[in-house]
Design a protein around this motif. Structure first.
Motif, PDB file in Angstrom:
ATOM      1  N   ASP A 261      58.069  40.656  44.235  1.00  0.00           N
ATOM      2  CA  ASP A 261      57.024  39.637  44.400  1.00  0.00           C
ATOM      3  C   ASP A 261      55.919  40.144  45.331  1.00  0.00           C
ATOM      4  OD1 ASP A 261      58.479  37.942  42.764  1.00  0.00           O
ATOM      5  OD2 ASP A 261      59.410  36.847  44.426  1.00  0.00           O
ATOM      6  N   MET A 262      56.310  40.786  46.432  1.00  0.00           N
ATOM      7  CA  MET A 262      55.306  41.318  47.357  1.00  0.00           C
ATOM      8  C   MET A 262      54.469  42.408  46.699  1.00  0.00           C
ATOM      9  SD  MET A 262      56.540  41.436  51.332  1.00  0.00           S
ATOM     10  CE  MET A 262      57.714  42.773  51.124  1.00  0.00           C
ATOM     11  N   LEU A 263      55.137  43.279  45.957  1.00  0.00           N
ATOM     12  CA  LEU A 263      54.408  44.363  45.291  1.00  0.00           C
ATOM     13  C   LEU A 263      53.396  43.815  44.298  1.00  0.00           C
ATOM     14  CD1 LEU A 263      57.238  46.985  44.658  1.00  0.00           C
ATOM     15  CD2 LEU A 263      55.323  47.174  46.256  1.00  0.00           C
ATOM     16  N   ASP A 264      53.767  42.755  43.578  1.00  0.00           N
ATOM     17  CA  ASP A 264      52.837  42.146  42.618  1.00  0.00           C
ATOM     18  C   ASP A 264      51.569  41.677  43.319  1.00  0.00           C
ATOM     19  OD1 ASP A 264      54.546  42.597  40.521  1.00  0.00           O
ATOM     20  OD2 ASP A 264      55.375  40.566  40.482  1.00  0.00           O
ATOM     21  N   VAL A 265      51.734  41.028  44.469  1.00  0.00           N
ATOM     22  CA  VAL A 265      50.570  40.527  45.203  1.00  0.00           C
ATOM     23  C   VAL A 265      49.706  41.687  45.688  1.00  0.00           C
ATOM     24  CG1 VAL A 265      49.813  39.282  47.267  1.00  0.00           C
ATOM     25  CG2 VAL A 265      51.716  38.392  45.910  1.00  0.00           C
ATOM     26  N   ILE A 266      50.332  42.704  46.242  1.00  0.00           N
ATOM     27  CA  ILE A 266      49.568  43.833  46.782  1.00  0.00           C
ATOM     28  C   ILE A 266      48.801  44.547  45.673  1.00  0.00           C
ATOM     29  CG2 ILE A 266      49.771  46.113  47.862  1.00  0.00           C
ATOM     30  CD1 ILE A 266      52.168  44.946  49.460  1.00  0.00           C
ATOM     31  N   ILE A 267      49.448  44.762  44.541  1.00  0.00           N
ATOM     32  CA  ILE A 267      48.784  45.472  43.440  1.00  0.00           C
ATOM     33  C   ILE A 267      47.659  44.629  42.859  1.00  0.00           C
ATOM     34  CG2 ILE A 267      49.141  46.398  41.124  1.00  0.00           C
ATOM     35  CD1 ILE A 267      51.956  47.269  42.104  1.00  0.00           C
ATOM     36  N   GLN A 268      47.874  43.311  42.745  1.00  0.00           N
ATOM     37  CA  GLN A 268      46.803  42.432  42.263  1.00  0.00           C
ATOM     38  C   GLN A 268      45.610  42.459  43.220  1.00  0.00           C
ATOM     39  OE1 GLN A 268      48.677  38.596  41.806  1.00  0.00           O
ATOM     40  NE2 GLN A 268      50.016  39.316  40.154  1.00  0.00           N
ATOM     41  N   ARG A 270      44.879  44.868  45.296  1.00  0.00           N
ATOM     42  CA  ARG A 270      44.261  46.199  45.211  1.00  0.00           C
ATOM     43  C   ARG A 270      43.255  46.232  44.066  1.00  0.00           C
ATOM     44  NH1 ARG A 270      48.336  50.824  43.754  1.00  0.00           N
ATOM     45  NH2 ARG A 270      48.022  49.958  41.654  1.00  0.00           N
ATOM     46  N   THR A 271      43.644  45.694  42.927  1.00  0.00           N
ATOM     47  CA  THR A 271      42.743  45.645  41.770  1.00  0.00           C
ATOM     48  C   THR A 271      41.507  44.810  42.083  1.00  0.00           C
ATOM     49  OG1 THR A 271      44.605  45.889  40.246  1.00  0.00           O
ATOM     50  CG2 THR A 271      42.558  44.988  39.346  1.00  0.00           C
ATOM     51  N   ARG A 272      41.716  43.681  42.732  1.00  0.00           N
ATOM     52  CA  ARG A 272      40.580  42.806  43.087  1.00  0.00           C
ATOM     53  C   ARG A 272      39.615  43.520  44.019  1.00  0.00           C
ATOM     54  NH1 ARG A 272      39.229  38.191  46.799  1.00  0.00           N
ATOM     55  NH2 ARG A 272      41.106  38.537  48.061  1.00  0.00           N
ATOM     56  N   LEU A 273      40.147  44.202  45.028  1.00  0.00           N
ATOM     57  CA  LEU A 273      39.280  44.924  45.949  1.00  0.00           C
ATOM     58  C   LEU A 273      38.503  46.026  45.238  1.00  0.00           C
ATOM     59  CD1 LEU A 273      41.429  45.345  49.203  1.00  0.00           C
ATOM     60  CD2 LEU A 273      39.481  43.819  48.829  1.00  0.00           C
ATOM     61  N   MET A 274      39.192  46.790  44.414  1.00  0.00           N
ATOM     62  CA  MET A 274      38.524  47.903  43.745  1.00  0.00           C
ATOM     63  C   MET A 274      37.414  47.402  42.821  1.00  0.00           C
ATOM     64  SD  MET A 274      41.752  50.458  43.003  1.00  0.00           S
ATOM     65  CE  MET A 274      40.713  51.809  42.442  1.00  0.00           C
ATOM     66  N   GLU A 275      37.664  46.304  42.140  1.00  0.00           N
ATOM     67  CA  GLU A 275      36.633  45.738  41.264  1.00  0.00           C
ATOM     68  C   GLU A 275      35.452  45.227  42.078  1.00  0.00           C
ATOM     69  OE1 GLU A 275      38.786  42.822  39.043  1.00  0.00           O
ATOM     70  OE2 GLU A 275      39.571  44.287  37.590  1.00  0.00           O
ATOM     71  N   ALA A 276      35.744  44.609  43.216  1.00  0.00           N
ATOM     72  CA  ALA A 276      34.664  44.121  44.078  1.00  0.00           C
ATOM     73  C   ALA A 276      33.887  45.278  44.697  1.00  0.00           C
ATOM     74  CB  ALA A 276      35.245  43.217  45.165  1.00  0.00           C
ATOM     75  N   PHE A 277      34.592  46.312  45.126  1.00  0.00           N
ATOM     76  CA  PHE A 277      33.921  47.475  45.701  1.00  0.00           C
ATOM     77  C   PHE A 277      32.943  48.092  44.702  1.00  0.00           C
ATOM     78  CE2 PHE A 277      37.812  48.530  48.602  1.00  0.00           C
ATOM     79  CZ  PHE A 277      37.469  47.465  49.435  1.00  0.00           C
ATOM     80  N   VAL A 286      34.326  54.875  44.562  1.00  0.00           N
ATOM     81  CA  VAL A 286      35.603  54.195  44.793  1.00  0.00           C
ATOM     82  C   VAL A 286      36.670  55.029  44.097  1.00  0.00           C
ATOM     83  CG1 VAL A 286      36.949  52.085  44.475  1.00  0.00           C
ATOM     84  CG2 VAL A 286      34.462  51.946  44.847  1.00  0.00           C
ATOM     85  N   TYR A 287      37.543  55.618  44.866  1.00  0.00           N
ATOM     86  CA  TYR A 287      38.535  56.529  44.296  1.00  0.00           C
ATOM     87  C   TYR A 287      39.711  55.753  43.704  1.00  0.00           C
ATOM     88  CZ  TYR A 287      36.102  60.375  46.601  1.00  0.00           C
ATOM     89  OH  TYR A 287      35.156  61.300  46.988  1.00  0.00           O
ATOM     90  N   PRO A 288      40.311  56.272  42.636  1.00  0.00           N
ATOM     91  CA  PRO A 288      41.489  55.610  42.068  1.00  0.00           C
ATOM     92  C   PRO A 288      42.639  55.610  43.065  1.00  0.00           C
ATOM     93  CG  PRO A 288      41.183  57.790  41.089  1.00  0.00           C
ATOM     94  CD  PRO A 288      39.962  57.513  41.917  1.00  0.00           C
ATOM     95  N   SER A 289      43.484  54.584  42.993  1.00  0.00           N
ATOM     96  CA  SER A 289      44.561  54.466  43.973  1.00  0.00           C
ATOM     97  C   SER A 289      45.873  54.059  43.325  1.00  0.00           C
ATOM     98  CB  SER A 289      44.194  53.438  45.044  1.00  0.00           C
ATOM     99  OG  SER A 289      45.269  53.265  45.952  1.00  0.00           O
ATOM    100  N   ASP A 290      46.938  54.764  43.712  1.00  0.00           N
ATOM    101  CA  ASP A 290      48.311  54.388  43.371  1.00  0.00           C
ATOM    102  C   ASP A 290      49.067  53.956  44.629  1.00  0.00           C
ATOM    103  OD1 ASP A 290      48.208  54.963  40.603  1.00  0.00           O
ATOM    104  OD2 ASP A 290      48.445  57.096  41.006  1.00  0.00           O
TER     105      ASP A 290
END
Length: 354
Positions: A261-268, A270-277, A286-290
């Motif tokens: 559950d925590m990982l789902d929130v963090i990954i979601q 992360r996607t939101r931040l990258m799209e906003a950036f 904006v570099y890709p991130s894993d």
């Protein structure tokens, strides 16, 4: 065929490790008078803490074995993965003679550990996509090069290293190949720990500090052949993981559903931040991130860092790292923290475009 025996520092091959009271007696008794403990109890909140902890963390290793798909004898538990890094350098590198090979930009503790032990450092920078260049790495290795450190997903860049290149390096490198997977839980990339039996020179590092949210407990893992793990246990301090950490980690390892559950929130997020950036004009790249962070390039990293600090937001200025000019590393926070960050970035962008 690689043999760890030929790489161990000669005097460590015959080292007699410290034998603790808990090494010499395992089992149950009614009266313990063997370890010079305080039998009256503890002032730290309970009678349990007056006893020395399990020196080999057997309960944790049994749970990790099932979780990670490795055998207990392939697991070393350290005070953070930094302890494993330090012990590996001490295990195979002769001070003033041997060297390690690093691929900057990368995690800084590899270099610090080498410097502490007076070990030479060879560097082969990652390419413009932050990927290892096999041919250049192969050219750098000499008979003195005992460890190759690979960080995947890489810190501070966030990307995973190409599996085909990593495999070529493991197969060709005449020494230990240490793959640091501190951020492996934030990606779908399979862990190299699943291939330990193929590669006797492979050591995989992981941690509970990131995805599991236990940075304050300081528990890291090294996965390797039973022979390598045996030598690490031989040279480690006798009680390197305290009782409180062992108890709390053991409880946490039973909560894999909550981890998901925590990982789902963090990954979601992360996607939101990258799209906003990507929509902000101040973000040149904006570099890709894993990982649980995003590396971005801006016109002036020092200025942005100072501005965010005034707004109560602390990020990491990575501008001094090779290939990271004017780059800032931003950890994925909680949704409200990320809202605050984005509002600050938007204000900064508006002020600097006027």
């Amino acid at each position: 065929m690689f043999s760890i025996q030929t790489f161990i520092r000669p005097h460590l091959l015959s080292l007699k490790p410290y034998s603790s009271a808990r090494d010499e007696f395992e089992g149950e008794a009614s009266v313990y008078l063997d370890a010079n403990e305080n039998n009256l109890g503890s002032l730290a909140g309970g009678v349990d803490y007056n006893r020395y902890p399990d020196p080999y963390q057997k309960t944790i290793k049994e749970k990790l074995s099932k979780l990670k798909g490795v055998r207990p004898e392939q697991i070393f538990i350290g005070n953070g993965s930094d302890e494993a890094i330090d012990l590996l350098v001490r295990l195979v590198c002769e001070p003033g003679k041997d060297e390690v090979l690093l691929l900057p930009p990368t995690y800084g503790m590899y270099e610090v550990s080498a410097n502490i032990h007076h070990i030479g450092i060879q560097r082969v920078p990652l390419d413009e996509h932050f990927q290892p260049v096999f041919e250049k790495i192969a050219e750098k290795q000499t008979e003195r090069t005992k460890i190759l450190f690979l960080c995947s997903p890489n810190n501070p860049t966030g990307n995973s290293l190409a599996p085909n290149t990593v495999e070529k390096l493991i197969r060709s490198f005449n020494g230990l190949v240490v793959v640091d997977e501190a951020y492996i839980d934030f990606t779908d990339t399979p862990s190299w720990s699943t291939r330990l039996d193929e590669f006797p020179n492979l050591v995989v590092l992981q941690t509970l500090s990131k995805a599991w949210g236990m940075a304050g407990l300081r528990l890291g893992m090294a996965f390797a052949s039973p022979e390598i793990i045996g030598f690490l246990n031989k040279i480690k301090p006798p009680y390197n993981i305290n009782a409180v950490t062992q108890e709390l980690v053991s409880e946490a390892l039973d909560k894999t559903a909550q981890l998901g559950d925590m990982l789902d929130v963090i990954i979601q997020e992360r996607t939101r931040l990258m799209e906003a950036f990507a929509t902000l004009p101040l973000m040149e790249k904006v570099y890709p991130s894993d990982a649980n962070f995003v590396l971005v390039q801006v016109p002036n990293a020092n200025d942005l860092y100072g501005y965010l600090l005034k707004r109560g937001v602390v990020v990491r200025n990575r501008s001094t790292q090779p290939g990271c000019a004017n780059c800032v590393r931003i950890t994925v926070g909680t949704p409200p923290e990320n809202d605050h960050l984005l509002e600050a970035l938007q204000t900064y962008a508006a002020q600097n475009s006027a």
